[in-house]
Design a protein around this motif. Sequence first.
Motif, PDB file in Angstrom:
ATOM      1  N   LEU A  88      37.182  30.644  50.357  1.00  0.00           N
ATOM      2  CA  LEU A  88      37.925  31.439  51.312  1.00  0.00           C
ATOM      3  C   LEU A  88      39.229  31.758  50.328  1.00  0.00           C
ATOM      4  CD1 LEU A  88      38.037  33.438  53.681  1.00  0.00           C
ATOM      5  CD2 LEU A  88      39.077  31.565  54.997  1.00  0.00           C
ATOM      6  N   ALA A  89      39.573  32.914  50.011  1.00  0.00           N
ATOM      7  CA  ALA A  89      40.680  32.802  49.111  1.00  0.00           C
ATOM      8  C   ALA A  89      41.764  34.110  49.549  1.00  0.00           C
ATOM      9  CB  ALA A  89      40.497  33.297  47.720  1.00  0.00           C
ATOM     10  N   LYS A  90      43.049  33.484  49.785  1.00  0.00           N
ATOM     11  CA  LYS A  90      44.012  34.414  50.185  1.00  0.00           C
ATOM     12  C   LYS A  90      44.375  35.448  49.238  1.00  0.00           C
ATOM     13  CE  LYS A  90      48.667  34.532  52.563  1.00  0.00           C
ATOM     14  NZ  LYS A  90      49.924  33.566  52.837  1.00  0.00           N
ATOM     15  N   GLU A 108      40.674  37.091  41.313  1.00  0.00           N
ATOM     16  CA  GLU A 108      40.450  35.607  42.135  1.00  0.00           C
ATOM     17  C   GLU A 108      39.176  35.045  41.958  1.00  0.00           C
ATOM     18  OE1 GLU A 108      43.118  34.391  43.698  1.00  0.00           O
ATOM     19  OE2 GLU A 108      44.303  35.841  43.509  1.00  0.00           O
ATOM     20  N   HIS A 128      40.088  40.472  57.595  1.00  0.00           N
ATOM     21  CA  HIS A 128      41.506  40.727  57.818  1.00  0.00           C
ATOM     22  C   HIS A 128      41.884  39.549  58.834  1.00  0.00           C
ATOM     23  CE1 HIS A 128      41.396  44.962  56.011  1.00  0.00           C
ATOM     24  NE2 HIS A 128      40.117  44.589  56.165  1.00  0.00           N
ATOM     25  N   ARG A 129      43.191  39.150  58.645  1.00  0.00           N
ATOM     26  CA  ARG A 129      43.786  38.479  59.679  1.00  0.00           C
ATOM     27  C   ARG A 129      45.171  38.636  60.044  1.00  0.00           C
ATOM     28  NH1 ARG A 129      47.212  34.264  58.186  1.00  0.00           N
ATOM     29  NH2 ARG A 129      47.435  34.033  55.998  1.00  0.00           N
ATOM     30  N   GLU A 163      46.797  40.489  56.968  1.00  0.00           N
ATOM     31  CA  GLU A 163      46.706  40.008  55.650  1.00  0.00           C
ATOM     32  C   GLU A 163      45.096  39.977  55.553  1.00  0.00           C
ATOM     33  OE1 GLU A 163      48.722  36.366  55.156  1.00  0.00           O
ATOM     34  OE2 GLU A 163      50.456  37.344  55.292  1.00  0.00           O
ATOM     35  N   GLU A 165      41.768  38.308  53.235  1.00  0.00           N
ATOM     36  CA  GLU A 165      41.200  36.883  52.666  1.00  0.00           C
ATOM     37  C   GLU A 165      40.082  37.425  52.034  1.00  0.00           C
ATOM     38  OE1 GLU A 165      42.835  33.278  55.200  1.00  0.00           O
ATOM     39  OE2 GLU A 165      41.252  34.554  55.922  1.00  0.00           O
ATOM     40  N   ARG A 234      37.505  35.525  61.957  1.00  0.00           N
ATOM     41  CA  ARG A 234      37.635  34.845  60.627  1.00  0.00           C
ATOM     42  C   ARG A 234      36.364  33.787  60.526  1.00  0.00           C
ATOM     43  NH1 ARG A 234      43.226  32.495  59.873  1.00  0.00           N
ATOM     44  NH2 ARG A 234      42.445  32.089  57.952  1.00  0.00           N
ATOM     45  N   TYR A 311      41.898  23.883  56.656  1.00  0.00           N
ATOM     46  CA  TYR A 311      41.717  25.053  57.301  1.00  0.00           C
ATOM     47  C   TYR A 311      42.999  25.475  58.095  1.00  0.00           C
ATOM     48  CZ  TYR A 311      40.176  28.930  60.278  1.00  0.00           C
ATOM     49  OH  TYR A 311      40.143  30.199  60.991  1.00  0.00           O
ATOM     50  N   HIS A 315      44.965  28.092  55.407  1.00  0.00           N
ATOM     51  CA  HIS A 315      44.485  29.148  55.986  1.00  0.00           C
ATOM     52  C   HIS A 315      45.040  29.510  57.394  1.00  0.00           C
ATOM     53  CE1 HIS A 315      41.536  29.444  52.632  1.00  0.00           C
ATOM     54  NE2 HIS A 315      41.465  28.212  52.715  1.00  0.00           N
TER      55      HIS A 315
END
Length: 629
Positions: A88-90, A108, A128-129, A163, A165, A234, A311, A315
């Motif tokens: 999981l990449a931001k 990425e 989306h978060r 944001e 991810e 998520r 996590y 994240h």
Amino acid sequence: MPKENKVLAIDVGGDSLKLAEFLYPDDGGVVLEKFAFAEYNIEEEEVEGEENFSEKFEDCLRTLLDEHDFDAKKVRMSISGQLAFIRLAKLPRLGEDESRVHQIVEYEAKQTVPFPMDEVVWDYQLIHRLSDNAAVGADGVDGSTGEAESEEDIEEPIDVEEEMEALFVVVKNEIVSKLAEVVENLGKEILSIESAPISCFNAARANQIGLGDCEMILNIGGHCSNLVFADSGRIFVRTIPIAGHSVTQQIAREFNISYTDAEELKRRHGFVALGGAYEEPDSEVAATVSKIVRNIMTRLHGEINRSINVYRSQHKGQRPTKMYLAGGSSVMDFTPRFFNEKLRIPVEYLNPFQTINLDEDVDREQLSDLAHMFSEVIGLALRHVTTCPVEITLIPDSIRKLRELNAKKPYFYASCVSIVLCLLINYMGVSRRLNHDKQRAELTQIEVDKTEKLKNEVKAVFGQLNDVKGKFNTAVEIAGKRREWTNLLNQIESVLPPRVWLTSVEAITEKDAITATRAGRPARAREANPWEDSSGMGMGGLGLPSAPTRTAAQVVKVDLSWIRFEGHSLVYRDEQLEEVLRENLRKNELFADEAENVIFEKFDLNKGDNNITYFKLRAKLKNPITVMR
């Protein structure tokens, strides 16, 4: 029921294979019709390797398909989390401009994936978060700490900013291609391939897990354990290489037995030791096995704690409030109790069958024994009928290209039919035109043959005409020479002085004249004059041409360039006669005026009596006389 409404879900585990055939009625819903489970026959030395995995998978799959009569042609498949790389990449904030999302995600992925991109099959999904300074959900759970706030502390969310991810799932192309090839060779059509943790997450979300709070699913399998966080839409996944295989290996080392015997011992006596003041079992073997299991579970608990910290810190996830167990190695006794004591959160087994129906022919007792291992299969089945939270597909390029080709096949066949029809119409038109042209060619050939025949006849007539013409021209030319010889005799007569007469006149060629000069004797008249008779003299003994005796085809032209005189004189002496004759010949228009062109071959004063002189000379003509030979 048409077979198009059936799907075969295949979960390819590290040490086992799970199959289930689902029916999708027209009125909606999902019905489980058949299921099957089998373990691979893998020895201890093969556990860590992948060399023969595809062969064992093919043998096991073929056996299950034959024994349980699965007739669905469409397949959805999941592969073990051990074979996949999940991260999981931001992503950086893009504001209003999301056109560069794919470029950034690809960048990425290249930075994150530990394999060359041309050797893997990968896919991603954007998640989306809310940003760090915004509240998450209506239940007041803070996104950074995961602790519930009091009712009076709840405020309206302000400055909410999303944001993004990117969830990456990567698998080696060689692995997924071999598995897909096995399925395709068995006459099945693969609709999707995904990782087992993703399928488990979709099944959990369908059962209302992780909708508001952060909840975990721990799938303890044979070779690895998959820890999945479901946190209000998520997802965070971590694959931990601690599972039932670790317990079996430790038992084999502790008791110094084979891997197969250790596996049997684990299944017979395996449970998690309670520890503390709890009394140990009477069997020393069971007590030892339970302690080994507890040690392995303790190591697994440590990895779970580290995963929670990663996590939450990296994240900004919520603190987990509950954990669900799944997988074949999770059914060892006291496993839920162990994790409940360690994590201090509720722990129970995942029941993924709440969203589907069971066919009346399904063996429910057998299914209940295997239910803890079928969460991935349920997730695959749900993806066929509804939109799942995560829909990452790891289809190899070979299958993608084959699908594109199959999609184009109707157009290809239509094009082929059109081409064949065009060729057929063209062939018919060409055939008709060919027959027409053939008939015209035959008629033309008849006319050509007639024309050729007339041409040959005309050529023959022209040949005859030319032959007659040649004979005529020869005769005309011969007849025209009559005056030349008469004129020649007149001119010769004019150059003779008085009291000189000739006894012989011969016309010879240049070659004969040269030969006579070299030999010192006169050339024969027959060589010089082809018109002489058999006696060697022409008509009247003056070298005039007689009637020709050769045919026109044998006649050739000969140039006579010299005239030879032979005669007598009564008065002149040799010097005077030679001088007079030479001078007269040079002045005559028929003879060459050079002195060397008049040659006396013989001059004799003593020949005969009565003072008669004998002479013989030759003179060159200005213009040779052409005669026919």
